[in-house]
Enzyme design. Structure first.
Site, short mmCIF file in Angstrom:
data_model
loop_
_atom_site.label_atom_id
_atom_site.label_comp_id
_atom_site.label_asym_id
_atom_site.label_seq_id
_atom_site.Cartn_x
_atom_site.Cartn_y
_atom_site.Cartn_z
N SER A 136 15.97 -41.07 33.77
CA SER A 136 14.60 -41.22 34.27
C SER A 136 14.51 -42.49 35.12
O SER A 136 15.22 -43.47 34.84
CB SER A 136 13.62 -41.35 33.10
OG SER A 136 12.35 -41.73 33.57
N TYR A 149 11.75 -45.43 25.42
CA TYR A 149 12.20 -44.38 26.36
C TYR A 149 13.12 -44.98 27.43
O TYR A 149 14.20 -44.44 27.71
CB TYR A 149 10.96 -43.74 26.97
CG TYR A 149 11.21 -42.60 27.92
CD1 TYR A 149 11.60 -41.35 27.46
CD2 TYR A 149 11.02 -42.76 29.29
CE1 TYR A 149 11.80 -40.29 28.33
CE2 TYR A 149 11.21 -41.72 30.18
CZ TYR A 149 11.60 -40.47 29.69
OH TYR A 149 11.80 -39.43 30.57
N LYS A 153 17.12 -44.09 28.13
CA LYS A 153 17.60 -43.53 29.40
C LYS A 153 18.59 -44.47 30.09
O LYS A 153 19.59 -44.02 30.67
CB LYS A 153 16.42 -43.21 30.32
CG LYS A 153 15.48 -42.13 29.78
CD LYS A 153 16.17 -40.79 29.65
CE LYS A 153 15.19 -39.67 29.32
NZ LYS A 153 15.86 -38.36 29.26
P1 NAP Z 1 8.93 -31.30 28.36
O1 NAP Z 1 8.18 -30.42 29.28
O2 NAP Z 1 8.21 -32.10 27.33
O3 NAP Z 1 10.07 -30.42 27.65
C1 NAP Z 1 10.94 -31.06 26.76
C2 NAP Z 1 12.05 -30.11 26.39
O4 NAP Z 1 12.93 -30.79 25.49
C3 NAP Z 1 11.53 -28.87 25.67
O5 NAP Z 1 12.28 -27.76 26.06
C4 NAP Z 1 11.81 -29.20 24.19
O6 NAP Z 1 12.08 -28.07 23.41
C5 NAP Z 1 13.08 -30.01 24.32
N1 NAP Z 1 13.33 -30.87 23.15
C6 NAP Z 1 12.61 -31.94 22.73
N2 NAP Z 1 13.16 -32.44 21.61
C7 NAP Z 1 14.23 -31.67 21.32
C8 NAP Z 1 15.20 -31.67 20.30
N3 NAP Z 1 15.18 -32.59 19.32
N4 NAP Z 1 16.18 -30.74 20.31
C9 NAP Z 1 16.23 -29.79 21.29
N5 NAP Z 1 15.32 -29.73 22.29
C10 NAP Z 1 14.34 -30.66 22.30
O7 NAP Z 1 9.80 -32.36 29.17
P2 NAP Z 1 10.27 -32.37 30.70
O8 NAP Z 1 9.25 -33.10 31.47
O9 NAP Z 1 10.71 -31.03 31.12
O10 NAP Z 1 11.52 -33.36 30.57
C11 NAP Z 1 12.86 -32.90 30.53
C12 NAP Z 1 13.77 -34.10 30.66
O11 NAP Z 1 13.49 -34.78 31.87
C13 NAP Z 1 13.61 -35.13 29.54
O12 NAP Z 1 14.86 -35.68 29.22
C14 NAP Z 1 12.74 -36.18 30.19
O13 NAP Z 1 12.93 -37.44 29.60
C15 NAP Z 1 13.23 -36.14 31.62
N6 NAP Z 1 12.28 -36.66 32.59
C16 NAP Z 1 11.09 -36.05 32.80
C17 NAP Z 1 10.22 -36.58 33.75
C18 NAP Z 1 8.90 -35.95 34.06
O14 NAP Z 1 8.18 -36.52 34.88
N7 NAP Z 1 8.54 -34.83 33.50
C19 NAP Z 1 10.59 -37.71 34.47
C20 NAP Z 1 11.81 -38.29 34.23
C21 NAP Z 1 12.67 -37.75 33.29
P3 NAP Z 1 10.99 -27.39 22.39
O15 NAP Z 1 9.71 -27.28 23.13
O16 NAP Z 1 11.64 -26.09 22.08
O17 NAP Z 1 10.91 -28.30 21.19
#
Ligand code: NAP
Length: 241
Positions: A136, A149, A153
């Site tokens: 991130s 967080y 990361k």
């Molecule tokens: P999200 O919509 O909250 O989805 C999170 C995903 O992670 C879901 O599929 C969830 O599965 C899964 N998850 C959470 N805890 C878990 C565990 N203990 N074991 C297995 N699966 C787990 O998040 P997102 O925005 O798509 O983010 C995805 C990645 O991108 C993350 O690593 C996040 O830090 C990174 N990121 C996101 C952003 C952003 O702006 N959105 C920016 C930078 C980085 P379930 O729902 O099945 O529990």
């Protein structure tokens, strides 16, 4: 982009960025193991769309990660792993609870460590593979309220650089992709004022669509990036440029 015949694991493939990554890898020809923790219905829908399989596993546990590695082994090995599962437990440092620190570190860093360990064993057998860790911009630049967080990361990025050096001779590449703000549940849960301020700080003046992250993951998964390893790819609309 051709990933025909490749076997891929996407952790947290049920929703958000992981969902888009699962769909994009499948579109390129990969067989995708769609991991989820709680969102069973969403994960099964993605598995149906991709022709892959949904596997429930909590990546913050050793058993959960092993179950994913076993699922890949049962399919014939592992070519691509995308360590995407991640959580936030935001709060300012003086009031941060131990459990919020531990949950974020165990999922984001611990989960990625355990999946990298299992994946490297399988990939070494094939003498080929691509590991992509989703980090991130918060880990690159820091963000008030996200010390846990950001730490998780930034640590994944450091781990990625070292692992890339360990595995390069085995033809296994290890990279990170650091998104900025992406339109997913993780961001819609944030204070709208934070999102408005973020948009003003992004030269492209908008959040990313999950598909725009997935496209770069596909590049890193494929042989188009065959000489790229140990890097952190920032995909943030120019925010940290
Ligand atoms: P999200 O919509 O909250 O989805 C999170 C995903 O992670 C879901 O599929 C969830 O599965 C899964 N998850 C959470 N805890 C878990 C565990 N203990 N074991 C297995 N699966 C787990 O998040 P997102 O925005 O798509 O983010 C995805 C990645 O991108 C993350 O690593 C996040 O830090 C990174 N990121 C996101 C952003 C952003 O702006 N959105 C920016 C930078 C980085 P379930 O729902 O099945 O529990």
């Amino acid at each position: 982009m051709d990933l025909s015949g490749k076997i891929a694991i996407v952790t947290g493939g049920s929703r958000g960025i992981g969902r888009a990554i699962s769909l994009a890898l499948a579109e390129a020809g990969a067989k995708v193991i769609v991991n989820y923790n709680q969102s069973a219905e969403a994960a099964h829908e993605v598995a149906e769309l991709t022709g892959g399989q949904a596997v429930q596993a909590d990546v913050s546990t050793t058993e959960g990660c092993q179950a994913l590695i076993d699922a890949a082994e049962a399919l014939g090995g592992l070519d691509v792993v995308v360590n995407n599962a991640g959580i936030t437990r935001d709060g300012l440092m003086p009031r941060m609870r131990d459990e919020d620190w531990t949950a974020v570190l165990e999922t984001n860093l611990g989960g990625t460590f355990r999946m990298c360990r299992g994946a490297s064993m399988l990939m070494m057998r094939k003498r080929k593979g691509s590991i992509i860790n989703i980090t991130s911009v918060s880990g690159v630049r820091g963000n008030a309220g996200q010390t846990n967080y950001s730490a998780s990361k930034a640590a994944v990025a450091g781990m990625t650089r070292s692992l890339a050096k360990e595995l390069a001779r085995r033809n296994i590449r290890v990279n990170c992709l650091a998104p900025g703000f992406v339109e997913t549940d993780m961001v819609t849960a944030m204070d709208p004022r934070v999102i408005d301020a973020a948009k003003k700080a992004i030269p492209m003046r908008r959040l990313a669509r999950p598909e725009e992250i997935a496209a770069v993951v596909c590049f890193l998964a494929s042989d188009l990036s065959s000489y790229v390893t140990g890097q952190e790819w920032v995909v943030d609309g120019g925010m940290s440029a």
